[in-house]
Design an enzyme around this catalytic site. Structure first.
Site, short mmCIF file in Angstrom:
data_model
loop_
_atom_site.label_atom_id
_atom_site.label_comp_id
_atom_site.label_asym_id
_atom_site.label_seq_id
_atom_site.Cartn_x
_atom_site.Cartn_y
_atom_site.Cartn_z
N ASP A 110 0.76 -1.14 0.06
CA ASP A 110 0.00 -0.04 0.12
C ASP A 110 0.88 1.20 0.00
OD1 ASP A 110 -2.15 1.71 0.05
OD2 ASP A 110 -3.08 0.85 1.88
N VAL A 111 1.22 1.65 -1.23
CA VAL A 111 2.58 2.76 -1.32
C VAL A 111 1.65 4.00 -1.94
CG1 VAL A 111 4.34 1.19 -1.57
CG2 VAL A 111 3.08 2.03 -3.50
N LYS A 112 0.52 3.75 -2.61
CA LYS A 112 -0.34 5.10 -3.05
C LYS A 112 0.57 6.04 -3.78
CE LYS A 112 -4.19 4.81 0.26
NZ LYS A 112 -3.73 3.73 0.99
N ARG A 113 1.41 5.46 -4.56
CA ARG A 113 2.40 6.39 -5.61
C ARG A 113 1.46 6.91 -6.71
NH1 ARG A 113 5.06 6.15 -1.23
NH2 ARG A 113 7.12 5.13 -1.41
N THR A 147 -0.42 -0.12 -4.67
CA THR A 147 -1.75 1.01 -5.00
C THR A 147 -1.24 2.25 -5.53
OG1 THR A 147 -1.60 1.62 -2.51
CG2 THR A 147 -3.01 0.08 -2.86
#
Length: 321
Positions: A110-113, A147
């Site tokens: 879950d890194v939401k880059r 993500t």
């Protein structure tokens, strides 16, 4: 998504455990128990607080992974919890992902880059890896999916799609998130009457169109919050080839009944996340005491997480029956 779907079938459990360690969810006494060990290994005493947390977080994660492997198909470590500790925390994130994979779990980072051009390509190395001297890709992060934030449009997504395709991995794009204020942006009405999140949903379905696997789902999944059950049900119809990651179950108020409509007619198409409800389940166990040994604390954390994971599995099974 074929690998994830096979893992879900093997465990008969469409749930993912969020590995989000913080000082609020990891026993303070467990963190304290590593202080002397860490103090002997560092030169600068100022490094001790971050280092002892990094060690404690990994041992906490490992105990949970050992307890839930074979019960759940996947884990979702949130990188922010680790980056908060600096370099030691990043090491713990990578070690956690690697250990989870070694135990047979699908790892969703879950890194939401989200960025464009060379920056997006660099972020996409979470999936594609780094070229090694032998010409092969070196998998530095040990993630099966990540993500991604779509706010920058196609330019910010294509590098991840390309990396996922090349490395046989997946990605999940934020579409309708579970947080209350998400409506401030995601529900904005466009000129043609559609909502912004619906437009993003259409883009996600298109971004994955060339990557559909044997399961009928593409490599490009969508994040759809459990706290929006009716919208989630409509998105399921709107996105027939898009697999859903569903946060918001449990601590954020989402229920198994809320998420049922986000699955397809075969009971596939989605995986539901719980973080604090599972990794923090030890706090509801009357057997905990600050005077316990570190091993006993980790044992209690593990058994409580296992029980909570089984309860979530049974809850979802009943809702999907």
């Amino acid at each position: 998504m074929d690998k994830l779907i096979e893992a879900i079938k093997a465990t008969q459990n469409p749930s993912v455990v969020g590995l989000d360690p913080t000082d609020q969810v990891v026993p303070a006494a467990l963190i304290d128990s590593f202080r002397e060990e860490v103090a002997d290994q560092v030169d600068d005493p100022a490094e001790i607080p971050a280092m002892q947390r990094a060690v404690a977080y990994f041992e906490f994660n490992r105990a949970i992974i050992d307890a839930i492997a074979g019960i759940v198909p996947a884990v979702k470590p949130q990188i922010a919890m680790y980056e908060a500790l600096g370099p030691a925390g990043v090491d713990t994130y990578e070690m956690t992902c690697e250990y989870a994979q070694s135990q047979g779990l699908y790892v969703l980072g879950d890194v939401k880059r989200g960025d464009i051009g060379s920056t997006a390509a660099a972020y996409a190395k979470h999936l594609g890896g780094l070229a090694a001297n032998n010409g092969e890709a070196l998998d530095l992060w040990h993630e099966d999916a990540v993500t991604v934030n779509p706010y920058l449009g196609t330019d910010g997504i294509t590098p991840f799609v390309d990396a996922a395709q090349a490395a046989d991995k997946d990605m999940f794009v934020l579409v309708r998130t579970s947080n209350p204020s998400s409506k401030e942006i995601q529900e904005l009405e466009l000129a043609d009457g559609t909502r912004l999140y619906e437009r993003v949903a259409d883009l996600v379905e298109g971004w994955g169109a060339d990557t559909i696997g044997a399961s009928g789902y593409s490599r490009v999944g969508a994040v759809v919050g459990a706290t929006h059950p009716e919208q989630g049900k409509q998105l399921r119809e709107r996105m027939p080839h898009t697999f859903f990651l569903v946060p918001g179950y449990g601590a954020q108020g989402g229920t198994a009944a809320d998420v049922a409509g986000m699955f397809d007619e075969q009971g596939s198409g989605a995986i539901v996340n719980s973080s604090r409800g599972i990794i923090g389940a030890w706090r509801k166990n009357g057997g905990y005491s600050d005077g316990m040994s570190a091993d006993d604390m980790l044992g209690l954390v593990a058994s409580s997480a296992r029980d909570a994971a089984l309860a979530m599995r049974d809850d979802l099974e009943a809702a999907l029956a």
